[in-house]
Design an enzyme around this catalytic site. Structure first.
Site, PDB file in Angstrom:
ATOM      1  N   THR A 194       0.868  -1.179   0.000  1.00 43.82           N
ATOM      2  CA  THR A 194       0.000   0.000   0.000  1.00 43.82           C
ATOM      3  C   THR A 194       0.901   1.225   0.000  1.00 43.82           C
ATOM      4  O   THR A 194       1.428   1.631   1.023  1.00 43.82           O
ATOM      5  CB  THR A 194      -0.917  -0.010   1.228  1.00 43.82           C
ATOM      6  OG1 THR A 194      -1.716  -1.192   1.182  1.00 43.82           O
ATOM      7  CG2 THR A 194      -1.820   1.214   1.242  1.00 43.82           C
ATOM      8  N   LYS A 226      -0.129   6.219   8.084  1.00 42.43           N
ATOM      9  CA  LYS A 226       0.529   6.414   6.791  1.00 42.43           C
ATOM     10  C   LYS A 226      -0.503   6.403   5.660  1.00 42.43           C
ATOM     11  O   LYS A 226      -0.471   7.254   4.753  1.00 42.43           O
ATOM     12  CB  LYS A 226       1.564   5.282   6.600  1.00 42.43           C
ATOM     13  CG  LYS A 226       2.343   5.291   5.328  1.00 42.43           C
ATOM     14  CD  LYS A 226       1.842   4.263   4.315  1.00 42.43           C
ATOM     15  CE  LYS A 226       1.980   2.829   4.798  1.00 42.43           C
ATOM     16  NZ  LYS A 226       1.414   1.870   3.798  1.00 42.43           N
ATOM     17  N   LYS A 239      -7.031   1.258  -3.497  1.00 41.16           N
ATOM     18  CA  LYS A 239      -6.629   0.625  -2.241  1.00 41.16           C
ATOM     19  C   LYS A 239      -6.645   1.636  -1.093  1.00 41.16           C
ATOM     20  O   LYS A 239      -7.183   1.371  -0.015  1.00 41.16           O
ATOM     21  CB  LYS A 239      -5.227   0.036  -2.394  1.00 41.16           C
ATOM     22  CG  LYS A 239      -4.523  -0.352  -1.103  1.00 41.16           C
ATOM     23  CD  LYS A 239      -5.265  -1.430  -0.331  1.00 41.16           C
ATOM     24  CE  LYS A 239      -4.611  -1.656   1.032  1.00 41.16           C
ATOM     25  NZ  LYS A 239      -5.405  -2.546   1.888  1.00 41.16           N
TER      26      LYS A 239
END
Lengths: 293, 293, 293, 293
Positions: free
Chosen positions: D94, D239, D170
């Protein structure tokens, strides 16, 4: 002109003392009678009940919230029932726009007058006659009251004829002040965690672009973590944010910053902040940043 | 002392003119050379390339953003490569805390010095030498530069020794200003929809608790819906909110109000607000309330 | 058991039809009498006034909001005055926690019973007897009512004895649904502006982690921009967010996401969204991103 | 087809084991070599360095963040330098939309191919081959890789040809999951403070409208206050919110809910939450409400 004053809290006692200094006969009333002593010492007459305001020409009220004002005015044997036709109720409390509209209608129906005159300033400004008043009501009536307003405040702004608009302005002003508190709280948390002394930082801000008592005073309270005794208690701030949002919802005005501020006060309340000054929301950012007080 | 100045935009040209007035030899440089003419007319020397700053004692830079500063200083044949040992780079741009730290390290390694001196104030203040400077660097160096700072600003605040802390202070200051804009925008939308004239309202605010140019100026721009030409363009405001949040995230400081402001700028950008003053975020609340401009 | 049902809107008419199918005698009432015809056709008896519920054993109410419920129950010659001692009022409306507490007290004082049974599900689920009920009241009473609940819903969850807790659960559930709508709206705006088809994106989501009708249905409405006719009108969603926040403030629980959602509904109202489904808040993110509908 | 797999963390080790089960020759690599043992035991070959991937046809990478991927691929003697022309890099990490675009360009320039195939699911789903993949790249390449994807996931969604769009999808998916966590956290704090058991409440939700593993699993973690060991650590969630916001800012899409979520993670980090599961943001609302854990 026979003057009445009801509600001798931190703000009201200072305001009433200023009216007493106008030289006109003043009758005061407070639920807890011991708070009347200071005014009595200055020469005011103490009312035993609301009935003692039956011959008053103008009655000022300065109470905590909608509930208190509603009970005082609309309750059984309340002020509405006691005031003579033609008398003026000057409501200085920070109350909802909706209640102000109801009071306007009720007094009008009773042949009385209603003026909204909410004030800006903390207790020391009230005592010094340095408040700012946002006033709304019939122009002729306001003109007649100006000498009294002049004893209480350094300036009176005539907002409109509909009294409730003065309340909207007052609420919006408290929103602006709360926004100052929150923004200072976030900025100080940021620079402090970055290694800059928060007092020096505040000095920089208030010597330059933010050179105005509002930033100095609230910034100082936040930098000093000095939230007791409260000049304006957190639950009152929370109440005002709630009223701002209620007014905003009625008018279909989404205010994301007001929502943020309201949530801050709810959180402060959950943390047991009821006895602190409303500027205590200004340490929540520091708290969330893991800074110890 | 031989002085250099790089970056003659709206702010830089005023600042350089003030330095020229100090009487010391000034060499200026700008990517678009036509902007140098005004300074040349005042007596400054125009650099042909960065190589002309090789003998400068102190070089000021005032550029748009991290990218521009990074390219100028760190790029091939950049300022870092041209400056002589012992020379001082005074960076006045509003850049990230992270880049300021990198520049400190790079200049130090090259035997040069780096001072951060970001400024508060709009173009008119720059031209009048009325800026406020937040300065950080070695104390002896700052002391040596004070006479130059005094030509540019009405006051210089020494924040710390680590240059990046001045940048943090500057960014936090822009956050505070943006908070003023947003809060005024929300308050004006509320009272206007409630039937209160927004100009009269602003007059009330800025004659009382908010009696400071910051509220007057930005409040005026919002009330007038006057967002062009920009004194400080919206994309720069957006950049600063991004940098505030980047600094806050690095320090683990959650700032909900900064997040709200950042989103406001992104929305303004999506609406095509790039050429407007950053105070244009102050009409989004009115827009959401269905008020026509 | 003689059953009454008051409030034959989109939801109520389906619920009453299910109760009629239980085979027990059903009397219905609606302010606009023409809406009773459908139930009369199914065999229900139409009440002329609330007096016709004097011999009912259990009366269900399904009304729009606090105001409607309060007027019906507490008003002059209202339901409270008509119900016989021992009769049960089952309130299925989504009302405030505070009103639910007041109704509990009022019915108890009148020797009657009050059960809160707010429902989850849209009109089609009501018609199909597929609602979910959050029920709170005296255990013995609830047990007695279970066969009726079974006709209306696929499952009844007994939350607590204090009726108001079922209302709190219901309001929190609507908050969760609104959060789904907002999150889908933001996610779709993001990917669509990034060049991904929003219908394909929704298919991906709802074929994997979000494989549940809630995401499919609301995601579909947002992707299709199909907000009329409303299954659940935006003003009702706004009302529920207001009630969630009122309950949260009374309990001192700051809910930043609920605040965000509330503001979204206020904005939708300002844009004239009263006749749209509440899922229409799901296009505000796209709108702010400058995507044309 | 010779397969490589780099990055054997909680997710990667399960994914690699599934690929090993495909029967094709698999070479694995991990910075901490002891984590390779499990795969070696299953029959995989351990790479000594990236050079051992020189003859691989397709190399999967599953790393923590942009920094790790960038270092591995673009660093000296990195994957880019080692891969043979025509080989495919399938990046399952990711990472940011921006890095994905850079990798696409770099591999293309090197005559290699780049496919983005980020995955949804937690470690148990990875081990069971039950992930969902969002895949983007050249159609022919994706078709060739489908048998491998089928070993890792229960479904692969082909999003687009430009790899970075799979990364956007995503990231948006993780945003949606974080929104579920926050909304459940707020709802549970509200009902719990109102006297409703949070486990029973969750049971009600997940037996009705929210009957999907996502709500059951995250709701369970929040209700149980069970945040260690982390299935997906809070810093990774932080993040991802940062990357969502970076992508949103690049596309000019304001996402107020994403901003709220990002701030929640920053606060969790400030409270020392680095070793907890990202669902730990779900107790911040309870904390703010003064509920003890």
């Amino acid at each position: 002109m026979k003057i009445g004053f009801i509600g001798l809290g931190q703000m009201g006692s200072g305001m009433a003392a200023r009216l007493q200094a106008s030289g006109q006969p003043l009758t005061v009333f407070n639920r807890s009678p011991e708070k009347m002593q200071g005014l009595i010492d200055l020469g005011a007459k103490a009312a035993q009940s609301l009935g003692d305001f039956a011959d008053a020409d103008v009655i000022f009220t300065m109470l905590a919230d909608d509930h208190a004002v509603n009970a005082l005015v609309m309750g059984e044997d309340g002020l509405l029932a006691q005031m003579r036709p033609g008398a003026v109720h000057v409501s200085c409390s920070t109350i909802s726009v909706a209640l102000s509209a109801q009071l306007t209608e009720a007094h009008t129906r009773a042949g009385q007058e209603y003026v909204a005159a909410p004030v800006f300033g903390r207790p020391d400004a009230a005592a010094a006659g340095k408040l700012y008043l946002a006033v709304a009501g019939k122009p002729a009536t306001i003109e007649r009251l100006q000498p009294l307003f002049a004893h209480m405040g350094q300036h009176s702004f005539v907002v409109a004829e509909m009294p409730e608009k003065a309340n909207l302005v007052k609420l919006s002003g408290n929103f602006l002040i709360a926004a100052v508190i929150e923004s200072l709280g976030e900025a100080m948390a940021l620079v402090e965690k970055g290694g800059v002394d928060r007092h020096a930082y505040l000095e920089l801000l208030t010597s330059s672009l933010f050179n105005v008592p509002l930033y100095k005073n609230y910034g100082g309270l936040i930098a000093d973590r000095k939230f007791t005794p409260p000049g304006f208690a957190a639950p009152l701030g929370q109440k005002d944010m709630r009223l701002v949002q209620a007014a905003a919802e009625n008018l279909n005005v989404p205010l994301p910053l007001a929502s943020l501020l309201h949530d801050r006060f709810i959180r402060l309340a959950a943390e047991g902040g009821a006895s602190r000054d409303w500027s205590a929301i200004g340490i929540l950012a520091a708290q969330d940043a893991g800074l110890s007080s």
